[in-house]
Design a protein around this motif. Structure first.
Motif, PDB file in Angstrom:
ATOM      1  N   SER A 147       0.836  -1.207   0.000  1.00  0.00           N
ATOM      2  CA  SER A 147       0.000   0.000   0.000  1.00  0.00           C
ATOM      3  C   SER A 147       0.863   1.246   0.000  1.00  0.00           C
ATOM      4  N   ARG A 148       1.923   1.253   0.811  1.00  0.00           N
ATOM      5  CA  ARG A 148       2.808   2.420   0.867  1.00  0.00           C
ATOM      6  C   ARG A 148       3.515   2.627  -0.472  1.00  0.00           C
ATOM      7  N   ALA A 149       3.852   1.538  -1.148  1.00  0.00           N
ATOM      8  CA  ALA A 149       4.544   1.625  -2.428  1.00  0.00           C
ATOM      9  C   ALA A 149       3.591   1.897  -3.586  1.00  0.00           C
ATOM     10  N   ALA A 150       2.270   1.880  -3.301  1.00  0.00           N
ATOM     11  CA  ALA A 150       1.255   2.071  -4.340  1.00  0.00           C
ATOM     12  C   ALA A 150       1.394   1.012  -5.433  1.00  0.00           C
ATOM     13  N   MET A 151       1.605  -0.217  -5.027  1.00  0.00           N
ATOM     14  CA  MET A 151       1.744  -1.346  -5.937  1.00  0.00           C
ATOM     15  C   MET A 151       0.896  -2.501  -5.423  1.00  0.00           C
ATOM     16  N   SER A 152       0.606  -3.421  -6.321  1.00  0.00           N
ATOM     17  CA  SER A 152       0.009  -4.670  -5.877  1.00  0.00           C
ATOM     18  C   SER A 152       1.078  -5.499  -5.175  1.00  0.00           C
ATOM     19  N   ILE A 153       0.655  -6.449  -4.363  1.00  0.00           N
ATOM     20  CA  ILE A 153       1.622  -7.311  -3.684  1.00  0.00           C
ATOM     21  C   ILE A 153       2.484  -8.041  -4.702  1.00  0.00           C
ATOM     22  N   ARG A 154       1.859  -8.508  -5.771  1.00  0.00           N
ATOM     23  CA  ARG A 154       2.604  -9.225  -6.810  1.00  0.00           C
ATOM     24  C   ARG A 154       3.684  -8.353  -7.439  1.00  0.00           C
ATOM     25  N   THR A 155       3.313  -7.096  -7.757  1.00  0.00           N
ATOM     26  CA  THR A 155       4.292  -6.183  -8.360  1.00  0.00           C
ATOM     27  C   THR A 155       5.398  -5.849  -7.377  1.00  0.00           C
ATOM     28  N   LEU A 156       5.036  -5.631  -6.111  1.00  0.00           N
ATOM     29  CA  LEU A 156       6.051  -5.324  -5.096  1.00  0.00           C
ATOM     30  C   LEU A 156       7.049  -6.466  -4.963  1.00  0.00           C
ATOM     31  N   ASN A 157       6.551  -7.700  -4.906  1.00  0.00           N
ATOM     32  CA  ASN A 157       7.445  -8.861  -4.816  1.00  0.00           C
ATOM     33  C   ASN A 157       8.379  -8.936  -6.016  1.00  0.00           C
ATOM     34  N   ARG A 158       7.828  -8.686  -7.208  1.00  0.00           N
ATOM     35  CA  ARG A 158       8.643  -8.760  -8.420  1.00  0.00           C
ATOM     36  C   ARG A 158       9.716  -7.682  -8.424  1.00  0.00           C
TER      37      ARG A 158
END
Length: 313
Positions: free
Chosen positions: A232-243
Motif C-alpha cells: 500500500s505504501r509503495a502504491a503497488m500490488s503485492i505481486r508487483t512489489l514482490n517482483r
C-alpha cells in the motif's frame, strides 16, 4: 617436513602474507620438531607489500616443490596477474598440490579456472566484485573459510588465521593445532562466520526505483508491518512489489525487512544493556523466538554470542 610456499606478488596485502608465515612457522611437533618449512616465493626479487618492500631468495620455480601453496590477497584484486603465476598454480594443481587463498587472494586462484564450479569464499566487501568476475564459482561470502579438499579459501584478515589453524588440524591433529592456536592467541574454532560482520540492507545500498519504500521501511521497521502495508505504501500490488524487490534486491520484502531489523538489533546489542527479548520487540519482532531464529539465520550467530563479540567496553 611439510613445505608451505607463500606466493608474493606486487601489491600483496602484508597482513595476508605474514599470517601463514607466523602460524605455520611456529608449529611444533613432539620433540620440538618444526611442523612446516615456510618459503616466500616472489614474482621478482623485491616485491611491494603495501608500505613494505619484501626481498626474497625464492622464485616461482620453488612452488613446484611445495606441499601447500598460499595465495595472499592484493590491495587491488582486479589488477592483472602475471601469466607465469597462473601457469605455476595450474601446474601445481595438476601435481596434486594443495592451494589455499587468504582474503581476496581468491581472485588470483579463481583466475586460474581451478575454482570453476566449486564452492569458495572471499572477503565480504569484495563478494559482488568476485561474482561479476567469476560467475561460475559458487561463492559463499558468509563463512570464515571453505575447505573442498585440494583447494581452501578464506575470508578476510583474521579469517586467514582460522583457516591456517584448520589446516594444521588437518595435517597434524587436534593437539598440535591447539598448541598452534595458543601461540596465535586465537580460538582453534571460532563461532559463527563472516556473516556476523556484514551490515545487511543499509540505507542507500539498493536500486533507486525502490528508494522511497526502502526509506519508509527503514523508518518504520520497528512497527508490526505486513506485506499489505508495504504494498500500500509503495502504491503497488503485492505481486508487483514482490517482483520489483526480487529484481532490484534479490530478496522478498519480508527478507529485506527482517535484515533491517537484525541490523538495528546488532546496533542495540553493541551499545546497550537491554535484554534480548526487549531488543526483539524494539526492532519490530513480535516473537522473541522468531527474532532469535532470524538473527542467527542472517548473522550466523545467536544474539548473545554476537553481543559478547562486539559489545563496546
Amino acid at each position: 617436513m611439510h613445505t608451505v610456499a607463500v606466493l608474493a606478488m606486487p601489491d600483496t596485502i602484508a597482513f595476508d602474507l605474514s599470517t601463514p608465515v607466523e602460524v605455520f612457522g611456529r608449529v611444533r611437533l613432539p620433540g620440538d620438531r618444526p611442523g612446516y618449512r615456510v618459503l616466500i616465493c616472489a614474482t621478482e626479487p623485491v616485491v611491494a607489500a603495501g608500505p613494505l618492500r619484501l626481498a626474497t631468495d625464492h622464485g616461482l620455480d620453488e612452488l613446484a616443490q611445495a606441499d601447500t601453496i598460499v595465495v595472499p590477497g592484493r590491495n587491488d584484486p582486479s589488477a592483472p596477474i602475471p601469466e607465469a603465476v597462473l601457469d605455476a598454480l595450474r601446474d601445481a594443481s595438476a601435481a596434486g598440490t594443495r592451494i589455499v587463498s587468504i582474503c581476496v587472494g581468491a581472485f588470483t586462484l579463481a583466475a586460474t579456472g581451478l575454482l570453476d564450479g566449486r564452492r569458495a569464499t572471499t572477503h565480504w566487501t569484495a563478494a559482488d566484485q568476485f561474482r561479476i568476475a567469476f560467475p561460475t564459482v559458487e561463492l559463499d561470502p558468509d563463512v570464515l573459510y571453505v575447505d573442498i579438499g585440494q583447494f581452501v579459501t578464506s575470508a578476510g584478515a583474521t579469517a586467514g588465521v582460522d583457516m591456517c589453524l584448520h589446516l594444521v588440524h588437518r595435517d597434524y591433529g587436534a593437539a598440535v593445532a591447539a598448541d598452534a592456536a595458543r601461540l596465535s592467541v586465537a580460538p582453534l574454532f571460532r563461532d559463527g562466520g563472516q556473516a556476523q560482520f556484514i551490515r545487511r540492507n543499509t540505507p542507500g545500498r539498493a536500486a533507486t526505483a525502490l528508494g522511497h519504500i526502502l526509506e519508509w521501511i527503514e523508518e518504520n521497521a520497528h512497527r508490526d508491518l505486513s506485506l499489505d502495508d508495504m504494498a500500500s505504501r509503495a502504491a503497488m500490488s503485492i505481486r508487483t512489489l514482490n517482483r520489483r524487490f526480487h529484481e532490484e534486491t534479490g530478496q522478498t520484502p519480508g527478507q529485506w525487512l527482517n535484515a533491517v531489523r537484525v541490523r538495528r538489533a546488532q546496533e542495540l546489542l553493541e551499545t546497550t544493556d537491554h535484554g534480548i527479548d526487549r531488543i526483539a520487540h524494539q526492532v519490530g519482532f513480535t516473537s522473541p523466538t522468531n527474532f532469535r531464529t532470524q538473527f542467527k539465520r542472517i548473522s550466523g550467530v545467536a544474539p548473545r554470542a554476537y553481543r559478547s563479540t562486539f559489545r563496546h567496553g
